[in-house]
Motif scaffolding. Structure first.
Motif, mmCIF file in Angstrom:
data_model
loop_
_atom_site.group_PDB
_atom_site.id
_atom_site.type_symbol
_atom_site.label_atom_id
_atom_site.label_comp_id
_atom_site.label_asym_id
_atom_site.label_seq_id
_atom_site.Cartn_x
_atom_site.Cartn_y
_atom_site.Cartn_z
ATOM 1 N N LYS A 124 19.951 49.452 19.295
ATOM 2 C CA LYS A 124 20.000 47.409 19.780
ATOM 3 C C LYS A 124 17.996 47.152 20.692
ATOM 4 N N PHE A 125 17.865 46.652 20.486
ATOM 5 C CA PHE A 125 16.588 47.040 20.363
ATOM 6 C C PHE A 125 15.471 45.656 21.023
ATOM 7 N N LYS A 126 14.918 46.178 22.104
ATOM 8 C CA LYS A 126 14.520 44.608 22.567
ATOM 9 C C LYS A 126 12.811 45.073 23.143
ATOM 10 N N GLY A 127 12.461 44.294 21.969
ATOM 11 C CA GLY A 127 11.058 44.728 21.769
ATOM 12 C C GLY A 127 10.631 45.529 21.176
ATOM 13 N N ASN A 128 10.124 47.256 21.548
ATOM 14 C CA ASN A 128 10.276 48.625 20.830
ATOM 15 C C ASN A 128 10.805 49.078 21.444
ATOM 16 N N ARG A 129 11.473 48.347 22.920
ATOM 17 C CA ARG A 129 12.665 49.748 23.560
ATOM 18 C C ARG A 129 13.861 49.847 22.220
ATOM 19 N N ILE A 130 14.211 50.552 22.105
ATOM 20 C CA ILE A 130 15.648 51.384 22.074
ATOM 21 C C ILE A 130 16.234 50.838 23.167
ATOM 22 N N LYS A 131 18.023 49.813 23.232
ATOM 23 C CA LYS A 131 18.137 49.601 24.699
ATOM 24 C C LYS A 131 19.581 51.102 24.488
ATOM 25 N N ARG A 132 20.387 50.467 23.017
ATOM 26 C CA ARG A 132 21.483 51.458 23.131
ATOM 27 C C ARG A 132 21.585 51.958 21.967
ATOM 28 N N GLU A 141 39.558 63.205 7.905
ATOM 29 C CA GLU A 141 40.594 63.105 8.804
ATOM 30 C C GLU A 141 40.083 62.656 10.354
ATOM 31 N N ASP A 142 38.602 63.069 10.693
ATOM 32 C CA ASP A 142 38.340 63.021 11.686
ATOM 33 C C ASP A 142 37.192 61.531 11.985
ATOM 34 N N LEU A 143 36.511 60.890 13.683
ATOM 35 C CA LEU A 143 36.223 60.111 13.163
ATOM 36 C C LEU A 143 35.311 60.013 15.143
ATOM 37 N N VAL A 144 34.103 60.015 14.549
ATOM 38 C CA VAL A 144 33.571 60.410 16.393
ATOM 39 C C VAL A 144 32.775 59.292 16.987
ATOM 40 N N PHE A 145 32.660 58.806 17.730
ATOM 41 C CA PHE A 145 31.618 57.497 17.789
ATOM 42 C C PHE A 145 30.348 57.884 19.294
ATOM 43 N N VAL A 146 29.640 57.836 18.974
ATOM 44 C CA VAL A 146 28.827 57.306 20.517
ATOM 45 C C VAL A 146 28.042 57.086 20.715
ATOM 46 N N ASP A 147 28.711 56.278 21.932
ATOM 47 C CA ASP A 147 27.054 55.447 22.870
ATOM 48 C C ASP A 147 26.198 55.443 22.952
ATOM 49 N N ILE A 148 24.947 55.437 23.777
ATOM 50 C CA ILE A 148 24.107 55.898 24.366
ATOM 51 C C ILE A 148 23.176 54.654 24.801
#
Length: 174
Positions: A124-132, A141-148
């Motif tokens: 998710k960007f704001k200008g040329n910065r990555i905010k998330r 069988e497995d799922l992994v989610f990472v929110d940074i």
């Protein structure tokens, strides 16, 4: 008065530490517990970086180029949320993840298939910065989610990737 101060400090510490506890329920908006199978095991973790930074800084030695890169990355990170779901045979969860990304205007940065696992990297960007950054990793069988949550420019991310690739090439040549 002294007891009141101590009680207040203990209360505040417990509130701050509660945010980084390991939980057995989903910590991301797109996961509905009712859509998961009964055998599914959910583990979620919230890690505010203000708690991580002091420990990592003490563990790193000065002068090493790799460790300087880690220090730089830590300055840019604000929060990390991670969730793993095991024994989930429900394909609906990945569809809900994709809907969440579209609804919140994430842009796909990369999508990979490796050893039977699907890896989706979205920003998710704001200008040329990555905010998330949202990473979704799914195998059988497995799922992994990472929110940074971060404040990282695209150039800085590119420099970190190039540094890592150069490091891997040097290790392969040894």
């Amino acid at each position: 008065m002294k007891r009141l101060k101590i009680c207040f400090l203990l209360l505040m510490t417990s509130v701050l530490m509660q945010s980084c506890l390991v939980k057995s329920r989903p910590n991301m908006d797109f996961v509905n517990r009712h859509h998961l199978s009964k055998e599914a095991a959910v583990v979620s973790l919230n890690v505010p970086t203000y708690l991580v930074r002091p420990f990592v800084k003490n563990a790193l030695k000065d002068g090493d180029e790799d460790q300087e890169l880690i220090r730089f990355a830590l300055k840019k990170l604000k929060r990390v949320k991670m969730m793993t779901i095991s024994n989930s045979k429900n394909e609906r969860l990945m569809k809900d993840f994709q809907k969440y990304l579209i609804r919140n205007r994430f842009e796909e940065m990369a999508s990979l298939y490796s050893d039977g696992a699907r890896i989706s990297i979205n920003g998710k960007f704001k200008g040329n910065r990555i905010k998330r950054l949202m990473l979704g990793i799914a195998d059988d069988e497995d799922l992994v989610f990472v929110d940074i949550k971060s404040d990282l420019s695209i150039e800085e991310l590119s420099d970190m990737i190039q540094h890592y690739e150069g490091q891997q090439k040097r290790k392969a040549n040894m």
